[in-house]
Structures are given as structure tokens and as C-alpha cells.
Design a protein around this motif. Structure first.
Motif, mmCIF file in Angstrom:
data_model
loop_
_atom_site.group_PDB
_atom_site.id
_atom_site.type_symbol
_atom_site.label_atom_id
_atom_site.label_comp_id
_atom_site.label_asym_id
_atom_site.label_seq_id
_atom_site.Cartn_x
_atom_site.Cartn_y
_atom_site.Cartn_z
ATOM 1 N N ASN A 98 -0.251 7.099 0.427
ATOM 2 C CA ASN A 98 -1.528 7.816 0.281
ATOM 3 C C ASN A 98 -2.736 6.888 0.258
ATOM 4 O O ASN A 98 -3.865 7.319 0.018
ATOM 5 N N GLY A 99 -2.528 5.593 0.495
ATOM 6 C CA GLY A 99 -3.632 4.652 0.556
ATOM 7 C C GLY A 99 -3.871 3.855 -0.703
ATOM 8 O O GLY A 99 -4.669 2.912 -0.698
ATOM 9 N N GLN A 120 0.829 -1.207 0.000
ATOM 10 C CA GLN A 120 0.000 0.000 0.000
ATOM 11 C C GLN A 120 0.865 1.259 0.000
ATOM 12 O O GLN A 120 1.801 1.395 0.779
ATOM 13 N N GLU A 148 -9.147 1.760 5.740
ATOM 14 C CA GLU A 148 -9.609 3.136 5.913
ATOM 15 C C GLU A 148 -8.771 4.112 5.095
ATOM 16 O O GLU A 148 -9.306 5.069 4.518
ATOM 17 N N ARG A 149 -7.469 3.871 5.005
ATOM 18 C CA ARG A 149 -6.626 4.715 4.145
ATOM 19 C C ARG A 149 -7.021 4.548 2.684
ATOM 20 O O ARG A 149 -7.040 5.521 1.916
ATOM 21 N N ALA A 150 -7.331 3.324 2.290
ATOM 22 C CA ALA A 150 -7.725 3.069 0.904
ATOM 23 C C ALA A 150 -9.035 3.767 0.564
ATOM 24 O O ALA A 150 -9.196 4.310 -0.533
ATOM 25 N N ALA A 188 -5.483 -0.028 7.072
ATOM 26 C CA ALA A 188 -5.155 0.026 5.650
ATOM 27 C C ALA A 188 -6.407 0.235 4.821
ATOM 28 O O ALA A 188 -6.410 0.987 3.832
ATOM 29 N N LYS A 206 -10.192 6.530 1.898
ATOM 30 C CA LYS A 206 -9.895 7.958 1.745
ATOM 31 C C LYS A 206 -9.273 8.239 0.382
ATOM 32 O O LYS A 206 -9.565 9.264 -0.250
ATOM 33 N N MET A 207 -8.409 7.333 -0.068
ATOM 34 C CA MET A 207 -7.810 7.489 -1.398
ATOM 35 C C MET A 207 -8.860 7.401 -2.483
ATOM 36 O O MET A 207 -8.836 8.173 -3.456
#
Length: 438
Positions: A213-214, A210, A270-272, A268, A274-275
Motif C-alpha cells: 500500500n506504499g 515498501q 509515488e506510492r508512498a 515507489a 498516495k499512502m
């Protein structure tokens, strides 16, 4: 000659429908494809200073893992086991069924598939694509990945290059992990230990892949070229997010997942998400859909293969909306879903059909033809500026008429489909539930 007004009107309507579906009043080549750029140290100069350290760490990790993968294979071959053939190339099935009765996953047949999966896992933790996992297990010295892209569009032996050695393309890695989860759930105690360990290593591989930035690249360790782009194409990242959700939930087949790994998977995911929200394409202040690929550093839409130009993709947009509808509601998520669904409804086409190969005439290629009452149908790709369908060919040319593409590309790519209809039906239910609870 007597003119039938109703037939005349129908002909005009069908002509207009076909014109809209083709994307222009007359066919033309509107440009040529430019592929996305790889992630390199030189490009990091454009990254905000506060983010560069994380990106440099990522690049170093990628390079170290690729070096370790290559060193492991070289050591096996130096030890006197030098086969350079790869596993069986995919022939219609991947050998990893996921919808069998639960008891089947404890059978010798299922365990053979699981053993194949274990044997082909790279030292970095991922898998190559297009392997029938019901085939023989990997031999020492055998290449981890079976195929390598050829510039002509075909495939060459993976032994001649280093390509897709760890990828989320064509359902790879995700399907292997899902299958292992099913097998371990069917086996008692220690019999499942190796499958659980392989699964954990595979999830850690995804976490390592990853981006800061996601996003996720198509291939990891990074291969370069368009493979470094954030890849929504063929629902690659959508499937990663769905798997991370399952791992984080620790239910059913995933109940064995350790709590610390589940927590990292949730972070991970949650970051994805947002991306995904950050990459939704905005045109004249209005959110639309997503491109098949977005630049890893700038998040801008980018092209990939010669016939995949910068464009908004209906199929990938539909799948991403389905993913977002499963997430906890928040104003940004709701806004993204509503806008994406509105865009899909706006660009749907009617009264046309994309013929099957068996229906094709003249040159033997599939064609877009008028068909009263047909639809809704969606073009695979839409021009970002005009919102009209566009189509790419092997020579990198971008067309407004699918019927002008080479026969090979008309027959070999899904230029039209009705897949988004299911997502829009789910959206209508989701929106009604949201209204009822608001």
C-alpha cells in the motif's frame, strides 16, 4: 487591597493559556497505551481478497531475507570468527557528516567512514541504527546491529537478540545512503565502484521494504510488534520519500544512478505519497494531521512505545507537509497541505514555555510554565477527539498534564517544540505562489 485590573486580566489569560497547553481544566489520566499489531498471516484474512497475494508475497520476502541475514552471520561465526560485540554505540554523533565541502569526501577520513558503512550493510541491504560510522569496520562474525530494545527502556547488546537489523529509525539507512552518494561523487572512476554498488543494494533494500500500500515499516525484515507499523515517527518515512525523490531525479550526487533504478524509485515514491494522503486523519469530516504510526493493513492510527499513544503528532505532521509541498500539485495534495497547515495553526499554544533541564526546579524535571509573550509552541501529541495535548509515561498511562509525568519522561522526550513554525512559514510562501499562479 487595591486590585490592578491589567494584572488581573493578564493572570487570567496566562492561566487559560497554560490550561489549554496542558490539555484540560484539571490533570488526569485518561487511559493507557495499547501498541499496534504486527503484520501476520492471520491478519491478512481481513485484507481485501484482491490484495492478499501481494501481502503474502511481501511476508514471504521478509521472512526469507531475515533467514538469509541470520544464516550469513551464523556461517561467519561457525568459520571461527565468533565476536559477539557490536560496533560502537552512538555517542552524540553518527560519524557521517553530510555538509562538508565536496573535496572532503575524497579524503582518507571520509573513505574510512564509507568503508565502515559498506562493512556493516546487512545481506538484505539495510543498516542498523545508533552506530558511529567513524569507528572500526565490521569484523567477520560481528553483529550487524549494535543495540537491542530493553523493556525497561534502556539498551542491551545486540548480540543477545535480533533487533533493528535493517531499519529507517533514527535516520539509519537513509544517512548511510546519502553519505555513500557524496563519497562516490568525489571519487574518480573505479575507486567509487564499491560505494555505488553498496548504494544500489541499499536502495533496492528500501524498495523491497515498501508495503503493497506504499507504506514502510520501521524495521525490515519485519521484526514484529509496533515496529511493523507504517512509521512516520521521527520523520522516518518523510526521509525515505525525500531520498527516493533524489534517486529518481538523478542529479548532483545521484547522477550515477542507473535509469531503471531511478524509475523504480520514482514509482515507489509515488506510492508512498498516495499512502501519506490516505493516512491523513479525518475528524468530523475535516482533515487534520498524522499519527506517529499507522497500522500497516488498516492505515488506522496506532500506538508504539509505552509513552507514544494514538495521537496526532505536530512534528511529524509538519515534516510530511514539507514533503508534500515539494511534490507536483494535484487537488488531493493541495487539499491535504491546506488542511494540515490549518490544523497546525489551530493547535499552536502561546504564553507558555517548556523549561530546559537547567531551569528545572523541585524534582529536577522539565516543566511547562506560564511565560507572557512566548510562543508559538506545539505539543508533540494531540488527542484525536479533543485536539488537546496528551502525554505518555513509561507505565503506559496517558496524561493531560505533562508536569505529572515521571522525571525521566519529562526530561527524555520532546513534549513541546517550535519546529512546525518553519513549515508554516514555508506553507505561507507556497500558498501565495499557488494563488499567484492559479
Amino acid at each position: 487591597m487595591k486590585i490592578n485590573p491589567r494584572k488581573t486580566v493578564l493572570a487570567l489569560v496566562l492561566g487559560l493559556s497554560l490550561e489549554l497547553a496542558l490539555g484540560a481544566g484539571h490533570a488526569e489520566v485518561i487511559g493507557h497505551m495499547t501498541a499496534g499489531e504486527p503484520v501476520t498471516e492471520a491478519r491478512l484474512a481481513a485484507v481485501p481478497a484482491a490484495e492478499r497475494a501481494a501481502w503474502r508475497e511481501y511476508l514471504a520476502r521478509s521472512q526469507a531475507l531475515m533467514a538469509a541475514d541470520k544464516a550469513a552471520l551464523a556461517a561467519e561465526r561457525a568459520a571461527g570468527t565468533p565476536p559477539e560485540t557490536a560496533g560502537a554505540h552512538l555517542k552524540g554523533e553518527d560519524g557521517m557528516p553530510l555538509k562538508k565541502p565536496a573535496a572532503w569526501y575524497a579524503t582518507a577520513e571520509a573513505r574510512h567512514v564509507a568503508d565502515n558503512i559498506v562493512s556493516f550493510q546487512t545481506p538484505a541491504g539495510g543498516w542498523g541504527k545508533n552506530v558511529n560510522r567513524s569507528g572500526p569496520a565490521r569484523q567477520r562474525g560481528e553483529h550487524y546491529a549494535p543495540v537491542d530494545d530493553d523493556p525497561s527502556g534502556g539498551i542491551i547488546s545486540g548480540a543477545k537478540g535480533w533487533s533493528y537489523v535493517g531499519t529507517i529509525d533514527n535516520d539509519a539507512t537513509i544517512t548511510e545512503l546519502k553519505f555513500l552518494a557524496r563519497v562516490q561523487a568525489a571519487l574518480p572512476g573505479a575507486q567509487a565502484d564499491q560505494y555505488r554498488a553498496t548504494f544500489a543494494k541499499g536502495v533496492n533494500y528500501l524498495l523491497a521494504a515498501q508495503y503493497p500500500n506504499g507504506g514502510f515499516p520501521q524495521v525490515f525484515p519485519l521484526q514484529g510488534g509496533y515496529h511493523d507499523a507504517i512509521t512516520f515517527n521521527d520523520n522516518a518515512i518523510a526521509q525515505v520519500v525525500e531520498l527516493l525523490d533524489d534517486v529518481a531525479a538523478r542529479k548532483d550526487d545521484y547522477a550515477f544512478v542507473p535509469s531503471d533504478l531511478a524509475g523504480r524509485a520514482l514509482a515507489a515514491k509515488e506510492r508512498a505519497v498516495k499512502m501519506i494522503l490516505a493516512t491523513q486523519i479525518v475528524v468530523d469530516g475535516v482533515r487534520t494531521g498524522w499519527c506517529q504510526q499507522h497500522d500497516a493493513l488498516t492505515l488506522a492510527p496506532v500506538g508504539a512505545r509505552n509513552f507514544e499513544p494514538v495521537a496526532i503528532s505536530s512534528g511529524e505532521t509538519a515534516r510530511l507537509l514539507a514533503v508534500l509541498m515539494k511534490q507536483p500539485s494535484s487537488p488531493p495534495i493541495v487539499s491535504a497541505i491546506d488542511a494540515g497547515a490549518a490544523w497546525l495553526k489551530k493547535v499552536a499554544v502561546y504564553d507558555v514555555e517548556y523549561t530546559r533541564k537547567t531551569d528545572a526546579k523541585d524534582d529536577g524535571g522539565r516543566r511547562l510554565v506560564a511565560r507572557p509573550g512566548a510562543g508559538p509552541l506545539w505539543s508533540r501529541l494531540y488527542d484525536v477527539k479533543t485536539m488537546k495535548p496528551v502525554f505518555g509515561d513509561r507505565d503506559k498511562s496517558i496524561h493531560t498534564d505533562v508536569n505529572e509525568l515521571s522525571v525521566e519522561r519529562r526530561n527524555g522526550y520532546g513534549w513541546y517544540g517550535n519546529g512546525p513554525a518553519a513549515t508554516l512559514a514555508a506553507y505561507d510562501k507556497w500558498a501565495a505562489k499557488k494563488r499567484a499562479t492559479s
